[in-house]
Design a protein around this motif. Structure first.
Motif, mmCIF file in Angstrom:
data_model
loop_
_atom_site.group_PDB
_atom_site.id
_atom_site.type_symbol
_atom_site.label_atom_id
_atom_site.label_comp_id
_atom_site.label_asym_id
_atom_site.label_seq_id
_atom_site.Cartn_x
_atom_site.Cartn_y
_atom_site.Cartn_z
ATOM 1 N N CYS A 73 0.867 -1.174 0.000
ATOM 2 C CA CYS A 73 0.000 0.000 0.000
ATOM 3 C C CYS A 73 0.906 1.228 0.000
ATOM 4 C CB CYS A 73 -0.924 0.015 1.213
ATOM 5 S SG CYS A 73 -2.104 -1.351 1.247
ATOM 6 N N TYR A 74 0.669 2.144 -0.917
ATOM 7 C CA TYR A 74 1.548 3.291 -1.096
ATOM 8 C C TYR A 74 0.885 4.585 -0.618
ATOM 9 C CZ TYR A 74 4.587 0.484 -4.153
ATOM 10 O OH TYR A 74 5.439 -0.464 -4.664
ATOM 11 N N ASP A 75 1.674 5.401 0.067
ATOM 12 C CA ASP A 75 1.280 6.762 0.417
ATOM 13 C C ASP A 75 2.253 7.684 -0.296
ATOM 14 O OD1 ASP A 75 0.387 9.113 1.504
ATOM 15 O OD2 ASP A 75 0.878 8.623 3.585
ATOM 16 N N LEU A 76 1.821 8.237 -1.438
ATOM 17 C CA LEU A 76 2.701 9.033 -2.295
ATOM 18 C C LEU A 76 2.555 10.515 -1.963
ATOM 19 C CD1 LEU A 76 2.054 7.217 -5.705
ATOM 20 C CD2 LEU A 76 3.794 6.719 -3.971
ATOM 21 N N GLY A 77 3.664 11.115 -1.529
ATOM 22 C CA GLY A 77 3.608 12.465 -0.994
ATOM 23 C C GLY A 77 3.101 12.399 0.431
ATOM 24 N N CYS A 78 3.752 11.565 1.221
ATOM 25 C CA CYS A 78 3.224 11.189 2.541
ATOM 26 C C CYS A 78 3.306 12.285 3.583
ATOM 27 C CB CYS A 78 3.950 9.940 3.049
ATOM 28 S SG CYS A 78 5.728 10.171 3.350
ATOM 29 N N ILE A 101 6.288 7.654 0.583
ATOM 30 C CA ILE A 101 7.295 8.355 -0.216
ATOM 31 C C ILE A 101 7.045 9.855 -0.187
ATOM 32 C CG2 ILE A 101 8.255 8.632 -2.549
ATOM 33 C CD1 ILE A 101 7.371 5.731 -3.098
ATOM 34 N N ASP A 102 8.124 10.619 -0.027
ATOM 35 C CA ASP A 102 8.048 12.073 -0.127
ATOM 36 C C ASP A 102 9.410 12.584 -0.573
ATOM 37 O OD1 ASP A 102 5.835 14.220 1.294
ATOM 38 O OD2 ASP A 102 7.790 15.024 0.715
ATOM 39 N N ASN A 103 9.431 13.656 -1.359
ATOM 40 C CA ASN A 103 10.723 14.177 -1.825
ATOM 41 C C ASN A 103 11.298 15.240 -0.909
ATOM 42 O OD1 ASN A 103 9.108 16.374 -2.388
ATOM 43 N ND2 ASN A 103 9.629 16.502 -4.562
ATOM 44 N N SER A 104 10.601 15.536 0.204
ATOM 45 C CA SER A 104 11.112 16.489 1.192
ATOM 46 C C SER A 104 11.843 15.729 2.294
ATOM 47 C CB SER A 104 9.963 17.309 1.794
ATOM 48 O OG SER A 104 10.402 18.012 2.944
ATOM 49 N N ALA A 106 13.062 16.914 4.979
ATOM 50 C CA ALA A 106 12.582 17.369 6.287
ATOM 51 C C ALA A 106 11.297 16.639 6.670
ATOM 52 C CB ALA A 106 12.354 18.876 6.272
ATOM 53 N N MET A 107 10.408 16.438 5.700
ATOM 54 C CA MET A 107 9.167 15.708 5.966
ATOM 55 C C MET A 107 9.451 14.255 6.337
ATOM 56 S SD MET A 107 6.193 17.305 5.765
ATOM 57 C CE MET A 107 5.448 18.821 5.133
ATOM 58 N N ILE A 108 10.306 13.599 5.581
ATOM 59 C CA ILE A 108 10.616 12.191 5.840
ATOM 60 C C ILE A 108 11.287 12.020 7.196
ATOM 61 C CG2 ILE A 108 12.119 10.294 5.128
ATOM 62 C CD1 ILE A 108 9.592 10.341 3.531
ATOM 63 N N ASP A 109 12.180 12.924 7.544
ATOM 64 C CA ASP A 109 12.848 12.833 8.843
ATOM 65 C C ASP A 109 11.832 12.911 9.981
ATOM 66 O OD1 ASP A 109 15.321 12.579 7.675
ATOM 67 O OD2 ASP A 109 15.903 14.676 7.951
ATOM 68 N N ARG A 110 10.889 13.849 9.897
ATOM 69 C CA ARG A 110 9.872 13.973 10.936
ATOM 70 C C ARG A 110 8.900 12.794 10.891
ATOM 71 N NH1 ARG A 110 8.040 18.470 13.587
ATOM 72 N NH2 ARG A 110 10.232 19.096 13.357
ATOM 73 N N CYS A 111 8.565 12.343 9.690
ATOM 74 C CA CYS A 111 7.667 11.193 9.541
ATOM 75 C C CYS A 111 8.277 9.952 10.178
ATOM 76 C CB CYS A 111 7.376 10.947 8.065
ATOM 77 S SG CYS A 111 6.141 9.680 7.754
ATOM 78 N N ARG A 112 9.577 9.811 10.061
ATOM 79 C CA ARG A 112 10.255 8.661 10.677
ATOM 80 C C ARG A 112 10.073 8.690 12.203
ATOM 81 N NH1 ARG A 112 14.500 9.210 8.024
ATOM 82 N NH2 ARG A 112 14.035 7.628 6.451
ATOM 83 N N GLN A 113 10.111 9.862 12.798
ATOM 84 C CA GLN A 113 9.880 10.000 14.238
ATOM 85 C C GLN A 113 8.442 9.633 14.590
ATOM 86 O OE1 GLN A 113 11.102 13.926 15.596
ATOM 87 N NE2 GLN A 113 12.847 13.941 14.205
ATOM 88 N N ARG A 127 10.622 6.365 2.210
ATOM 89 C CA ARG A 127 11.582 6.649 1.151
ATOM 90 C C ARG A 127 11.562 8.133 0.793
ATOM 91 N NH1 ARG A 127 10.055 1.722 -3.084
ATOM 92 N NH2 ARG A 127 10.303 -0.018 -1.596
ATOM 93 N N CYS A 128 12.741 8.745 0.735
ATOM 94 C CA CYS A 128 12.857 10.132 0.300
ATOM 95 C C CYS A 128 13.259 10.124 -1.170
ATOM 96 C CB CYS A 128 13.891 10.889 1.144
ATOM 97 S SG CYS A 128 13.977 12.657 0.768
ATOM 98 N N GLN A 129 12.296 10.338 -2.041
ATOM 99 C CA GLN A 129 12.560 10.329 -3.476
ATOM 100 C C GLN A 129 11.399 10.984 -4.212
ATOM 101 O OE1 GLN A 129 12.916 5.981 -3.695
ATOM 102 N NE2 GLN A 129 11.035 5.900 -4.905
ATOM 103 N N ASP A 130 11.622 11.320 -5.483
ATOM 104 C CA ASP A 130 10.573 11.896 -6.308
ATOM 105 C C ASP A 130 9.576 10.820 -6.718
ATOM 106 O OD1 ASP A 130 11.637 14.437 -6.211
ATOM 107 O OD2 ASP A 130 12.806 14.197 -8.055
ATOM 108 N N LEU A 131 8.311 11.194 -6.754
ATOM 109 C CA LEU A 131 7.274 10.232 -7.127
ATOM 110 C C LEU A 131 7.487 9.694 -8.535
ATOM 111 C CD1 LEU A 131 4.040 11.896 -5.725
ATOM 112 C CD2 LEU A 131 5.698 10.452 -4.562
ATOM 113 N N GLN A 132 7.953 10.571 -9.432
ATOM 114 C CA GLN A 132 8.146 10.146 -10.819
ATOM 115 C C GLN A 132 9.243 9.100 -10.955
ATOM 116 O OE1 GLN A 132 7.769 13.233 -9.631
ATOM 117 N NE2 GLN A 132 7.132 14.681 -11.211
#
Length: 255
Positions: A73-78, A101-104, A106-113, A127-132
């Motif tokens: 199950c994917y959350d794109l731009g999480c 997945i999010d390309n920010s 800062a967002m991924i770091d906080r999401c990990r917490q 994952r920190c990467q571009d959706l494309q």
């Protein structure tokens, strides 16, 4: 006028209150999901997007219904993982994993917490990467929750096709977007109602105007008909609105 946003304060429900556009800014840069936005994001989105809590809650219910065993199950731009958490606490299918997945960074770091503090044991791969650049495979549920609107228009159709191709038969795409309307009078009314919603949540006219200037060339909305046509062209058997409040809507598309 100052070039620096006002320092955030504690919100009434804990966390930091969105004060980014509270003071006059001499230069309004394009909106970015940087650290200052991450710090106030829960307050910002609650006060800015009507029906957001309902959308998140129902994403959990829809994931419970459509998640298949032995799938992703994917959350794109999480962002900070609100939809991920909703899925994580509702999915009952066996051997299921969430990929967020999010390309920010800062967002991924906080999401990990956020995920580390959560009690659910359902696996989440952040994952920190571009959706494309993200490969969608063996997916039973894909969420694009107010994300596609930030993708360049010319790249949206390919992303939707990639999602469709990566979905299992019976899989679903949940697509939430800010939308626009072809009728100018109706468009004006929806914008007015949205701004009234923001005022009722404590934003000043200055904040509303400055945020609009920052985001107008970053968030590009489309009509519901354009979204439905794109989903149909990608191959989805059906695509219908299941929730709408003013100029914010969520669709479910079924493969």
């Amino acid at each position: 006028m100052s070039d620096q946003p006002k320092s955030p304060k504690a919100s009434t429900e804990g966390g930091l209150s969105d004060q980014i556009f509270a003071e006059p800014l001499a230069n309004i840069a394009g909106f970015k999901f940087d650290q200052k936005v991450v710090d106030v994001f829960p307050d910002m989105i609650k006060r800015s997007v009507p029906g957001y809590a309902t959308t998140i809650s129902m994403i959990g219910d829809l994931a419970q219904r459509y998640a298949q065993s032995n799938s992703f199950c994917y959350d794109l731009g999480c962002s900070l993982g609100a939809a991920t958490l909703a899925m994580r606490h509702h999915i009952r299918a066996s051997n299921c994993e969430i990929i967020a997945i999010d390309n920010s960074e800062a967002m991924i770091d906080r999401c990990r917490q956020v995920m580390a503090a959560d009690s659910s044991e359902l696996a989440v791969d952040l994952r920190c990467q571009d959706l494309q650049d993200s490969q969608i495979e063996k997916a039973s549920v894909v969420v694009l929750n107010f994300t596609l609107q930030f993708i360049p228009k010319q790249e949206r159709s390919q992303l939707i096709r990639n999602i469709y191709q990566g979905l299992l038969p019976g899989g679903v795409l949940i697509l939430s977007e800010k939308v626009q309307f072809e009728n100018p009078a109706h468009q004006e009314l929806m914008v007015e109602l949205h701004h009234n919603f923001k005022r009722a949540n404590g934003y000043s006219d200055l904040e509303i105007a400055q945020k609009r200037s920052a985001i107008e060339n970053v968030l590009i909305p489309e009509t519901l008909d354009v979204h439905k046509e794109r989903l149909s062209d990608a191959g989805f058997s059906s695509a219908d609105v299941w929730f709408q409040c003013f100029n914010f809507a969520s669709l479910i598309a079924i493969k």
